[in-house]
Write a protein that holds these residues in place. Structure first.
Motif, PDB file in Angstrom:
ATOM      1  N   ARG A 191       0.746  -1.363   0.184  1.00 22.60           N
ATOM      2  CA  ARG A 191      -0.018  -0.058   0.013  1.00 22.60           C
ATOM      3  C   ARG A 191       1.003   1.104  -0.022  1.00 22.60           C
ATOM      4  O   ARG A 191       1.862   1.165   0.757  1.00 22.60           O
ATOM      5  N   LYS A 233      -9.382   4.736   1.554  1.00 19.78           N
ATOM      6  CA  LYS A 233      -9.216   4.698   0.149  1.00 19.78           C
ATOM      7  C   LYS A 233      -7.453   4.387   0.137  1.00 19.78           C
ATOM      8  O   LYS A 233      -6.907   4.754   1.087  1.00 19.78           O
ATOM      9  N   ASP A 262     -10.573  -0.132   1.597  1.00 19.18           N
ATOM     10  CA  ASP A 262     -10.224  -1.139   2.437  1.00 19.18           C
ATOM     11  C   ASP A 262     -11.660  -1.549   3.063  1.00 19.18           C
ATOM     12  O   ASP A 262     -12.484  -0.657   3.699  1.00 19.18           O
ATOM     13  N   SER A 300      -2.140   0.481  -8.613  1.00 19.35           N
ATOM     14  CA  SER A 300      -3.145   0.288  -8.951  1.00 19.35           C
ATOM     15  C   SER A 300      -4.368   1.401  -9.090  1.00 19.35           C
ATOM     16  O   SER A 300      -3.817   2.524  -8.583  1.00 19.35           O
ATOM     17  N   GLU A 301      -5.266   1.048  -9.471  1.00 18.03           N
ATOM     18  CA  GLU A 301      -6.579   1.988  -9.216  1.00 18.03           C
ATOM     19  C   GLU A 301      -7.003   2.332  -7.829  1.00 18.03           C
ATOM     20  O   GLU A 301      -6.369   1.309  -6.880  1.00 18.03           O
ATOM     21  N   GLU A 302      -7.508   3.219  -7.259  1.00 17.44           N
ATOM     22  CA  GLU A 302      -7.832   3.406  -6.055  1.00 17.44           C
ATOM     23  C   GLU A 302      -8.754   2.364  -5.459  1.00 17.44           C
ATOM     24  O   GLU A 302      -9.733   2.189  -6.494  1.00 17.44           O
ATOM     25  N   LYS A 303      -8.374   1.826  -4.277  1.00 21.24           N
ATOM     26  CA  LYS A 303      -9.348   0.831  -3.839  1.00 21.24           C
ATOM     27  C   LYS A 303      -9.684   1.278  -2.390  1.00 21.24           C
ATOM     28  O   LYS A 303      -9.298   2.121  -1.880  1.00 21.24           O
TER      29      LYS A 303
END
Length: 183
Positions: free
Chosen positions: A140, A172, A166, A161-164
């Motif tokens: 992360r 985010k 949790d 990566s694209e924003e994820k």
């Protein structure tokens, strides 16, 4: 017909550590050293164990997972009195030339002592022995300890990566993917 493979003999050793399959009795050391510690789960997708019963349940899931994944291992510190379970390390083969980490986590009392570097370098060496030419890792973006570890082990930026989100905290985050060529 499904073929079941026995991975019970998989062992990776470093100067201070042994990585191998867990036994149920490890739940207590893992609970004390990592699964009850909020700082251990901060950047992971698991929540801490609030009780010994939760830790025992996690141990059953860990044993099942480790029985199915060749390189899903428990990390043990070599001590004068024997081995102490301090965390986990896992990797998998993506294709014959590429392996990737599936997570490295050790308890906070064992961070900053060079154990992470021993783990990651040992995983890379094992992957190389199995024929891998590349090893992929991720962390992360806010996990600076993992970034420093991967930098120290020679990993280079690959992509983000694209924003994820949790699922535990609704926070985010972005995952940074790195790779290292194994020679």
């Amino acid at each position: 017909m499904k073929i079941i493979t026995d991975y019970s003999e998989v062992v990776i050793e470093t100067s201070n550590l042994i990585m191998k399959k867990a036994v149920f009795g490890d739940w207590e050391q893992l609970y004390r050293n990592i699964t009850s510690r909020p700082e251990s789960a901060k950047y992971m997708l698991w929540k801490i164990d609030d009780s010994e019963e939760e830790s025992k349940d996690r141990m059953l899931r860990t044993l099942d997972f480790q029985s199915k994944e060749k390189y899903a291992l428990t990390v043990y510190l070599k001590t004068e009195s024997g081995l102490e379970a301090i965390g986990w390390a896992s990797m998998r083969e993506v294709n014959p030339d590429v392996y990737e980490d599936m997570g490295i986590a050790i308890g906070p009392d064992f961070v900053g002592k060079g154990y992470g570097k021993q783990i990651l370098n040992a995983l890379c060496e094992e992957a190389r022995k199995q024929g891998a030419k590349e090893f992929h890792c991720s962390y992360r973006e806010k996990n600076l300890a993992s970034k420093r570890l991967q930098d120290a082990c020679g990993f280079k930026f690959n992509y983000k990566s694209e924003e994820k989100i949790d699922p535990r905290t609704d926070e985010k985050y972005v995952v940074v993917n790195t790779k290292k060529y194994l020679m």
